[in-house]
Design an enzyme around this catalytic site. Sequence first.
Site: not given
Lengths: 164, 295
Positions: A94-95
């Site tokens: 996840i960014c």
Amino acid sequence: MAGMSSKRLQKELSKIQGTLPPGITLVSAPDLREWTMDISIIDNPIYPPHETYRMRFSFSPSYPIEAPEVVFVACTSPERKIPLHPHIYSNGIICLDLLDSQGWSPVHNVESVCISIQSMLAGNSKAERPPGDAEFVRSNRQRPRDINFLYHDPKRAFAGGIVF
Amino acid sequence: MSYLADELKEKGNAAFRNGQYIEAEELYTQAVQKYSRNPLIFTNRANVRLKLQRWDDAVNDCLKSIEVAGPKTQNNKAFYFLAQAQLALHHPHEALSSALTAYDQVRHPLSPAAKISPKDLETFSSFVLKCKKAKFATRDRDRLRRQGHLRAELEETLESNKQRDLDAISAQLSNQELGPVEASERNQEILSTFDTKIAELKTLFAIADPTNHKPREIPDHLIDMITFEPMHDPVMTKNGHSYERATIYEHLKRSPTDPLTRDPLRVEDLRSNFGLKAACDEFWESGASEWVIDW
């Protein structure tokens, strides 16, 4: 410092075992190093209500001074997919600036991280992967915390690319 | 003579690092016999005696170290070890005052140039908290006992059983029938069984007599938002939120920002929050019967 993470996690755990906001459930917390949480999204056609997504939280002994590592995980029974989102790679990474050492703050906790990710998905309108997903998934050997994500707008959890 | 003592002390330190506590203790003892004016040797021997669970001997070493160092020097380690030994000997009042001395010394270094070590501050701070809890629990027990309460009596029985088992292990450890690793494992086991039994007992009484035994929540404003522990030395940031001094120092070491607003924040910007500290002290002095979970 060693005592800090375990004390704090014990307290978070007993709170989480009590009540959690709708759509967020604790799957397992076998120890104070790694927990699994499930989230589901209401009111977004990209994510059908019967689909649930699984996240793995890993804590270092310096938690909560240091951010936990949070990734989506896929599995077959029960079926859990990686949600489609322009900031979530198909390998589950996840960014999100919140999970970065710059964006993390020790006042966050597992529950607030789940709520942030849940609302990030709920507010999403693009059923797509981040640009360069295939390339990233194939070549990335780094732990999520070591990846240099490039945030377009650090105030909002928004990312557009990676610096390799 | 002091040169020989230093050599023995170094050997003792090496043995200590290898976990050879009995050997280390002997080396320190030889060092003290050669030269008895070095407070550090006593502090180190106190530390190894804590590992060997020789609490009374550890207390004596700490006092000796403090005496040799003299009143005008700082000796926070000696006070910290002293607090540990006193707590193990069930003297929470004395332990608290020793722990507070260690905490104050690290808070106010003698030379203004010396930096405050956030790590020591954190260690001593959490030990202060531990002593406060122990003192609180003792006072609560006394209150119940004065009322001739069954629970106090049961807890005491469990407590003395636990002490008997721990003493047996200490004895085996000093006769060298048990290694230090095995001894500490067994101790852990005894302590955790004890904790479980006490928790069960509390649950039972809470069900049977909710008015007198229900755990009381600590008000949120007395809780540090980072560790989720009650505070004892709160400091305030520019935006008016308060944190425990040791934890916010630790956070600022890594990231010089306000945890809530992410505005730049430095240690110098923090202010002691005396009003909140008074509220915390009042809580610690209050008769709250039990904590939620293990606050």
